[in-house]
Scaffold this motif. Sequence first.
Motif, PDB file in Angstrom:
ATOM      1  N   TYR A   1      10.098   4.980  -9.361  1.00  0.00           N
ATOM      2  CA  TYR A   1       9.008   5.960  -9.332  1.00  0.00           C
ATOM      3  C   TYR A   1       9.337   7.080  -8.339  1.00  0.00           C
ATOM      4  O   TYR A   1       9.173   8.264  -8.638  1.00  0.00           O
ATOM      5  CB  TYR A   1       7.690   5.283  -8.951  1.00  0.00           C
ATOM      6  N   SER A   2       9.819   6.692  -7.153  1.00  0.00           N
ATOM      7  CA  SER A   2      10.161   7.669  -6.114  1.00  0.00           C
ATOM      8  C   SER A   2      11.279   8.586  -6.584  1.00  0.00           C
ATOM      9  O   SER A   2      11.232   9.804  -6.387  1.00  0.00           O
ATOM     10  CB  SER A   2      10.588   6.948  -4.829  1.00  0.00           C
ATOM     11  N   MET A   3      12.303   8.001  -7.209  1.00  0.00           N
ATOM     12  CA  MET A   3      13.416   8.803  -7.707  1.00  0.00           C
ATOM     13  C   MET A   3      12.941   9.801  -8.758  1.00  0.00           C
ATOM     14  O   MET A   3      13.277  10.993  -8.686  1.00  0.00           O
ATOM     15  CB  MET A   3      14.507   7.906  -8.299  1.00  0.00           C
ATOM     16  N   ASP A   4      12.152   9.334  -9.726  1.00  0.00           N
ATOM     17  CA  ASP A   4      11.657  10.235 -10.770  1.00  0.00           C
ATOM     18  C   ASP A   4      10.822  11.358 -10.170  1.00  0.00           C
ATOM     19  O   ASP A   4      10.932  12.514 -10.583  1.00  0.00           O
ATOM     20  CB  ASP A   4      10.820   9.450 -11.791  1.00  0.00           C
ATOM     21  N   PHE A   5       9.999  11.012  -9.183  1.00  0.00           N
ATOM     22  CA  PHE A   5       9.173  12.024  -8.532  1.00  0.00           C
ATOM     23  C   PHE A   5      10.042  13.070  -7.831  1.00  0.00           C
ATOM     24  O   PHE A   5       9.850  14.279  -7.993  1.00  0.00           O
ATOM     25  CB  PHE A   5       8.223  11.379  -7.520  1.00  0.00           C
ATOM     26  N   LEU A   6      11.014  12.614  -7.043  1.00  0.00           N
ATOM     27  CA  LEU A   6      11.870  13.548  -6.294  1.00  0.00           C
ATOM     28  C   LEU A   6      12.705  14.412  -7.236  1.00  0.00           C
ATOM     29  O   LEU A   6      12.885  15.607  -6.998  1.00  0.00           O
ATOM     30  CB  LEU A   6      12.752  12.778  -5.313  1.00  0.00           C
ATOM     31  N   LEU A   7      13.212  13.838  -8.317  1.00  0.00           N
ATOM     32  CA  LEU A   7      13.966  14.631  -9.291  1.00  0.00           C
ATOM     33  C   LEU A   7      13.082  15.711  -9.900  1.00  0.00           C
ATOM     34  O   LEU A   7      13.536  16.830 -10.161  1.00  0.00           O
ATOM     35  CB  LEU A   7      14.551  13.730 -10.383  1.00  0.00           C
ATOM     36  N   SER A   8      11.801  15.398 -10.094  1.00  0.00           N
ATOM     37  CA  SER A   8      10.871  16.388 -10.655  1.00  0.00           C
ATOM     38  C   SER A   8      10.563  17.509  -9.666  1.00  0.00           C
ATOM     39  O   SER A   8      10.042  18.551 -10.045  1.00  0.00           O
ATOM     40  CB  SER A   8       9.567  15.714 -11.087  1.00  0.00           C
ATOM     41  N   GLN A   9      10.905  17.279  -8.384  1.00  0.00           N
ATOM     42  CA  GLN A   9      10.649  18.275  -7.336  1.00  0.00           C
ATOM     43  C   GLN A   9      11.920  19.043  -6.946  1.00  0.00           C
ATOM     44  O   GLN A   9      12.012  19.602  -5.863  1.00  0.00           O
ATOM     45  CB  GLN A   9      10.070  17.578  -6.081  1.00  0.00           C
ATOM     46  N   SER A  10      12.918  19.046  -7.832  1.00  0.00           N
ATOM     47  CA  SER A  10      14.191  19.764  -7.627  1.00  0.00           C
ATOM     48  C   SER A  10      15.102  19.123  -6.581  1.00  0.00           C
ATOM     49  O   SER A  10      15.934  19.804  -5.973  1.00  0.00           O
ATOM     50  CB  SER A  10      13.948  21.236  -7.257  1.00  0.00           C
ATOM     51  N   TYR A  11      14.938  17.816  -6.383  1.00  0.00           N
ATOM     52  CA  TYR A  11      15.907  17.095  -5.555  1.00  0.00           C
ATOM     53  C   TYR A  11      16.985  16.511  -6.466  1.00  0.00           C
ATOM     54  O   TYR A  11      16.755  16.257  -7.644  1.00  0.00           O
ATOM     55  CB  TYR A  11      15.228  15.969  -4.765  1.00  0.00           C
ATOM     56  N   VAL A  12      18.159  16.309  -5.891  1.00  0.00           N
ATOM     57  CA  VAL A  12      19.297  15.718  -6.586  1.00  0.00           C
ATOM     58  C   VAL A  12      19.529  14.336  -5.992  1.00  0.00           C
ATOM     59  O   VAL A  12      19.461  14.166  -4.764  1.00  0.00           O
ATOM     60  CB  VAL A  12      20.560  16.595  -6.394  1.00  0.00           C
ATOM     61  N   TYR A  13      19.795  13.356  -6.839  1.00  0.00           N
ATOM     62  CA  TYR A  13      20.140  12.019  -6.356  1.00  0.00           C
ATOM     63  C   TYR A  13      21.607  12.030  -5.950  1.00  0.00           C
ATOM     64  O   TYR A  13      22.489  12.186  -6.790  1.00  0.00           O
ATOM     65  CB  TYR A  13      19.874  10.983  -7.447  1.00  0.00           C
TER      66      TYR A  13
ATOM     67  N   LYS B   1       0.807  -1.223   0.000  1.00  0.00           N
ATOM     68  CA  LYS B   1       0.000   0.000   0.000  1.00  0.00           C
ATOM     69  C   LYS B   1       0.842   1.276   0.000  1.00  0.00           C
ATOM     70  O   LYS B   1       0.469   2.271   0.590  1.00  0.00           O
ATOM     71  CB  LYS B   1      -0.968   0.005   1.182  1.00  0.00           C
ATOM     72  N   GLN B   2       1.979   1.231  -0.602  1.00  0.00           N
ATOM     73  CA  GLN B   2       2.804   2.417  -0.729  1.00  0.00           C
ATOM     74  C   GLN B   2       2.706   2.918  -2.173  1.00  0.00           C
ATOM     75  O   GLN B   2       2.380   2.139  -3.064  1.00  0.00           O
ATOM     76  CB  GLN B   2       4.258   2.077  -0.381  1.00  0.00           C
ATOM     77  N   PHE B   3       2.934   4.201  -2.500  1.00  0.00           N
ATOM     78  CA  PHE B   3       3.824   5.156  -1.931  1.00  0.00           C
ATOM     79  C   PHE B   3       3.486   6.575  -2.392  1.00  0.00           C
ATOM     80  O   PHE B   3       4.022   7.530  -1.886  1.00  0.00           O
ATOM     81  CB  PHE B   3       5.241   4.758  -2.357  1.00  0.00           C
ATOM     82  N   GLU B   4       2.576   6.652  -3.378  1.00  0.00           N
ATOM     83  CA  GLU B   4       2.333   7.932  -4.042  1.00  0.00           C
ATOM     84  C   GLU B   4       1.866   9.022  -3.079  1.00  0.00           C
ATOM     85  O   GLU B   4       2.345  10.152  -3.115  1.00  0.00           O
ATOM     86  CB  GLU B   4       1.304   7.742  -5.157  1.00  0.00           C
ATOM     87  N   THR B   5       0.922   8.695  -2.186  1.00  0.00           N
ATOM     88  CA  THR B   5       0.384   9.704  -1.264  1.00  0.00           C
ATOM     89  C   THR B   5       1.480  10.272  -0.378  1.00  0.00           C
ATOM     90  O   THR B   5       1.577  11.485  -0.181  1.00  0.00           O
ATOM     91  CB  THR B   5      -0.732   9.085  -0.394  1.00  0.00           C
ATOM     92  N   THR B   6       2.331   9.395   0.154  1.00  0.00           N
ATOM     93  CA  THR B   6       3.416   9.853   1.026  1.00  0.00           C
ATOM     94  C   THR B   6       4.352  10.806   0.291  1.00  0.00           C
ATOM     95  O   THR B   6       4.740  11.843   0.825  1.00  0.00           O
ATOM     96  CB  THR B   6       4.192   8.647   1.586  1.00  0.00           C
ATOM     97  N   LEU B   7       4.712  10.481  -0.952  1.00  0.00           N
ATOM     98  CA  LEU B   7       5.615  11.357  -1.696  1.00  0.00           C
ATOM     99  C   LEU B   7       5.002  12.732  -1.928  1.00  0.00           C
ATOM    100  O   LEU B   7       5.688  13.752  -1.836  1.00  0.00           O
ATOM    101  CB  LEU B   7       6.009  10.707  -3.025  1.00  0.00           C
TER     102      LEU B   7
ATOM    103  N   PHE C   1      18.848  11.758  -1.162  1.00  0.00           N
ATOM    104  CA  PHE C   1      18.474  12.848  -2.061  1.00  0.00           C
ATOM    105  C   PHE C   1      18.598  14.151  -1.285  1.00  0.00           C
ATOM    106  O   PHE C   1      18.424  14.179  -0.066  1.00  0.00           O
ATOM    107  CB  PHE C   1      17.017  12.697  -2.527  1.00  0.00           C
ATOM    108  N   SER C   2      18.893  15.236  -1.993  1.00  0.00           N
ATOM    109  CA  SER C   2      18.867  16.553  -1.342  1.00  0.00           C
ATOM    110  C   SER C   2      18.403  17.601  -2.341  1.00  0.00           C
ATOM    111  O   SER C   2      18.499  17.400  -3.560  1.00  0.00           O
ATOM    112  CB  SER C   2      20.244  16.918  -0.766  1.00  0.00           C
ATOM    113  N   LEU C   3      17.901  18.690  -1.806  1.00  0.00           N
ATOM    114  CA  LEU C   3      17.508  19.791  -2.669  1.00  0.00           C
ATOM    115  C   LEU C   3      18.730  20.345  -3.387  1.00  0.00           C
ATOM    116  O   LEU C   3      19.854  20.307  -2.864  1.00  0.00           O
ATOM    117  CB  LEU C   3      16.837  20.901  -1.853  1.00  0.00           C
ATOM    118  N   LEU C   4      18.508  20.877  -4.555  1.00  0.00           N
ATOM    119  CA  LEU C   4      19.576  21.375  -5.420  1.00  0.00           C
ATOM    120  C   LEU C   4      20.498  22.356  -4.715  1.00  0.00           C
ATOM    121  O   LEU C   4      21.710  22.348  -4.908  1.00  0.00           O
ATOM    122  CB  LEU C   4      18.931  22.035  -6.642  1.00  0.00           C
ATOM    123  N   GLU C   5      19.914  23.221  -3.853  1.00  0.00           N
ATOM    124  CA  GLU C   5      20.704  24.272  -3.196  1.00  0.00           C
ATOM    125  C   GLU C   5      21.329  23.820  -1.877  1.00  0.00           C
ATOM    126  O   GLU C   5      22.067  24.572  -1.235  1.00  0.00           O
ATOM    127  CB  GLU C   5      19.835  25.509  -2.952  1.00  0.00           C
ATOM    128  N   ASP C   6      21.064  22.575  -1.453  1.00  0.00           N
ATOM    129  CA  ASP C   6      21.600  22.079  -0.190  1.00  0.00           C
ATOM    130  C   ASP C   6      23.112  21.851  -0.313  1.00  0.00           C
ATOM    131  O   ASP C   6      23.596  21.450  -1.375  1.00  0.00           O
ATOM    132  CB  ASP C   6      20.908  20.767   0.178  1.00  0.00           C
TER     133      ASP C   6
END
Length: 199
Positions: free
Chosen positions: A125-137, A73-79, A143-148
């Motif tokens: 799926y999680s990685m693609d989602f986070l990358l679309s939200q300006s996170y860096v792998y 039962k994971q994961f879209e809502t949590t992301l 993962f961290s935000l681009l400016e971190d």
Amino acid sequence: MEVDPRGVGKDTIKALARARFNRISLGVQDFNVDVQKAVNRIQSFEQTKAVMDLSRSHRFESISIDLIYGLPKQFETTLNQVAQLRPERISLFNYAHLPELFKPQHRIDVLMLPSADEKLAIFKYSMDFLLSQSYVYIGMDHFSLLEDPLAIAQSKGQPYRNFQGYSTHAQCDIIGLGLSAIGQVGGSFSQNKKTRSNY
């Protein structure tokens, strides 16, 4: 400092800020109530947000959250909820089913767990989602935000990995405080007792 949002209030955050802690890590695992019941960690989105808001109001420079993937039962809502909170760093850990070590895991029906291929699909799926939200792998499970500073260190080829994950500070001593905390001083490692009475 790693904290459990279920037991942290304004006084604790204020005391940590006064003691010059400047980064805070929150265990979340998942915001899905069924998943929380399975891992015996009931923690609302509102509790987590309240601790994050308090930390930001006391000028913590970076907030990190821990998530796990690989449960039913994971994961879209949590992301989507994580994207609302926008922590500077995210650790996305692979769920390890070890009921012989963790008694609450006996409640999880092993037949309901995703297969290895499904877990890989959840991670992608999680990685693609986070990358679309300006996170860096950063690597492995981080993962961290681009400016971190961690993303900046990675862009320069300078991140450092130890048993706790990735850091911008190589070759620093780590003093573990609290139950089961791990430390590293020079070439030696230590771990504190895991139960309160022994600690």
